[in-house]
Write a protein that holds these residues in place. Structure first.
Motif, short mmCIF file in Angstrom:
data_model
loop_
_atom_site.label_atom_id
_atom_site.label_comp_id
_atom_site.label_asym_id
_atom_site.label_seq_id
_atom_site.Cartn_x
_atom_site.Cartn_y
_atom_site.Cartn_z
N SER A 42 39.52 -1.01 -42.60
CA SER A 42 39.28 -2.39 -42.12
C SER A 42 40.58 -3.08 -41.74
CB SER A 42 38.60 -3.23 -43.20
OG SER A 42 37.47 -2.59 -43.69
N HIS A 62 43.18 -6.05 -49.16
CA HIS A 62 42.09 -6.55 -50.01
C HIS A 62 41.78 -5.56 -51.12
CE1 HIS A 62 40.36 -4.33 -46.59
NE2 HIS A 62 39.52 -3.84 -47.48
N CYS A 163 37.21 -1.80 -52.99
CA CYS A 163 36.59 -1.99 -51.67
C CYS A 163 35.52 -0.94 -51.42
CB CYS A 163 37.65 -1.97 -50.59
SG CYS A 163 36.98 -2.13 -48.93
ZN LIG Z 1 38.40 -2.18 -47.44
#
Ligand SMILES: [Zn+2]
Ligand SMILES: [Zn+2]
Length: 364
Positions: A42, A62, A163
């Protein structure tokens, strides 16, 4: 204090190293020293301007694991344990409002329209700036859901739990029946796909079949517990569908998981799934071209359960962390590259060129 961070200031341009000054912590917040920061697919989409959520400038990252340096006041983790300086933690990357329909009524907090996500939709323009994990330090707001982790684990091996691991567990969480004895197909052997293999076996699936186009990734999928791997470049779609029929008394897989990030995977996936099976779409994370769907043949006549999976919540984070801790050896092999923070641009390039499986940025 001052902290270095790698900032995305313009799309399709290299990240720029910046220094941010932190005078005092916001009320109830934590200051965390980043021990490891995962580079996610991402991040690449964001850097290329493909993710509509991205504000500029932003500190990417993240998927952080860190050590608490300072806490404003007192705070407990998701297990009710008091948090202290020196503790190692991971956190839910999203903060939800706990007031809206999705948080309160539907109990699907991952769909909260007010969800703020570190490294994804929080700009570094405003104080306290340090809201992404491509940094030496990060500030976690009071509302952040935190989980203390054992110091016996290598932080780099755990980053994906925040994630892709949590997202995978969200997928398994919505299954209406236990996986025990079932046949599962996973499409795509990236970190998300490998995590799905480990989780599916751990939840009792009898046969897990991985489909991918990369030899090295398929080998890792075998080590992660896949019972069979099929290389997309060495077999046709028809052959793979026939193999699945052979494995399942001519029915097809009970569950198919799209973990490739490509909508096109569904075209084959519908044909791998049995009548009445469940399709978990977990990998598609940015807008893509639409695909044709034969609604009668693939959806209604087959009576399938088609589930789109969007991000995750605290429950899935805990499950993902548990899984990584129990199978750390597998996830250790997934981490193919470790780079210092300053080399974040090189890290993104490695992901883009698909040279790496999982790249982790670490601070010295
Ligand atoms: Zn991610
Ligand atoms: Zn909400």
């Amino acid at each position: 204090m001052k902290a270095k961070a790698m900032v995305l200031e313009q799309f399709n341009q290299p990240l720029v190293q910046r220094e941010f000054e932190l005078s005092r912590l916001p009320e109830g917040a934590l200051l965390v020293k980043i021990l490891a920061s995962g580079v996610c697919g991402s991040d690449l989409h964001m850097a290329e301007g493909e993710d509509p959520r991205t504000p500029l400038p932003i500190i990417l990252g993240h998927e952080g694991v860190g050590e608490i340096v300072q806490i404003d006041g007192k705070k407990k983790d998701l297990n009710g344990e008091e948090l202290n300086s020196g503790d190692w933690i991971i956190w839910n990357r999203g903060i939800v409002c706990n007031e809206c329909f999705w948080c309160k009524v539907a109990r699907q907090p991952y769909l909260c329209p007010n969800r703020k996500t570190y490294g994804i939709n929080l700009s570094c323009r405003d104080y306290p700036h340090l809201l992404g994990a491509y940094a030496e330090y990060m500030v976690l707001f009071k509302e952040t859901e935190i989980l203390k982790i054992p110091k016996s684990i290598d932080p780099a091996n755990l980053v994906l739990a925040g994630c892709s691991g949590a997202t995978a567990m969200h997928g398994f969480d919505v299954l209406s029946e236990p996986l025990l004895g079932k046949t599962v197909v996973v499409q795509g052997a990236g970190p998300l796909g490998v995590f799905c293999v480990v989780a599916a076996k751990s939840l009792g699936a009898s046969t897990v079949v991985m489909i991918s186009g990369t030899k090295q990734r398929l080998e890792l999928a075998m080590e992660a517990g896949a019972d069979m791997v099929l290389n997309r470049h060495e077999s046709s779609s028809e052959e793979r569908i026939a193999i699945l029929k052979t494995l399942t008394h001519n029915r097809g897989a009970d569950v198919v998981i799209e973990a490739s990030g490509s909508s096109n995977a569904l075209i084959e996936g519908f044909n791998l799934l049995r009548r009445g099976g469940t399709y978990l779409v977990t990998g598609v994370a940015v807008p893509q071209q639409a695909i044709p769907v034969d609604v009668y043949k693939d959806l209604v006549f087959k009576n399938i359960d088609l589930k789109g999976i969007w991000v995750s919540d605290a429950r899935h984070l805990i499950q993902a962390v548990e899984l990584v801790i129990r199978h750390e050896k597998v996830f250790e092999k997934l981490v193919t590259h470790r780079l210092p923070l300053e080399k974040a641009n090189e890290a993104l390039r490695l992901v883009e060129e698909r040279q790496a499986l999982k790249v982790v940025l670490t601070c010295q």
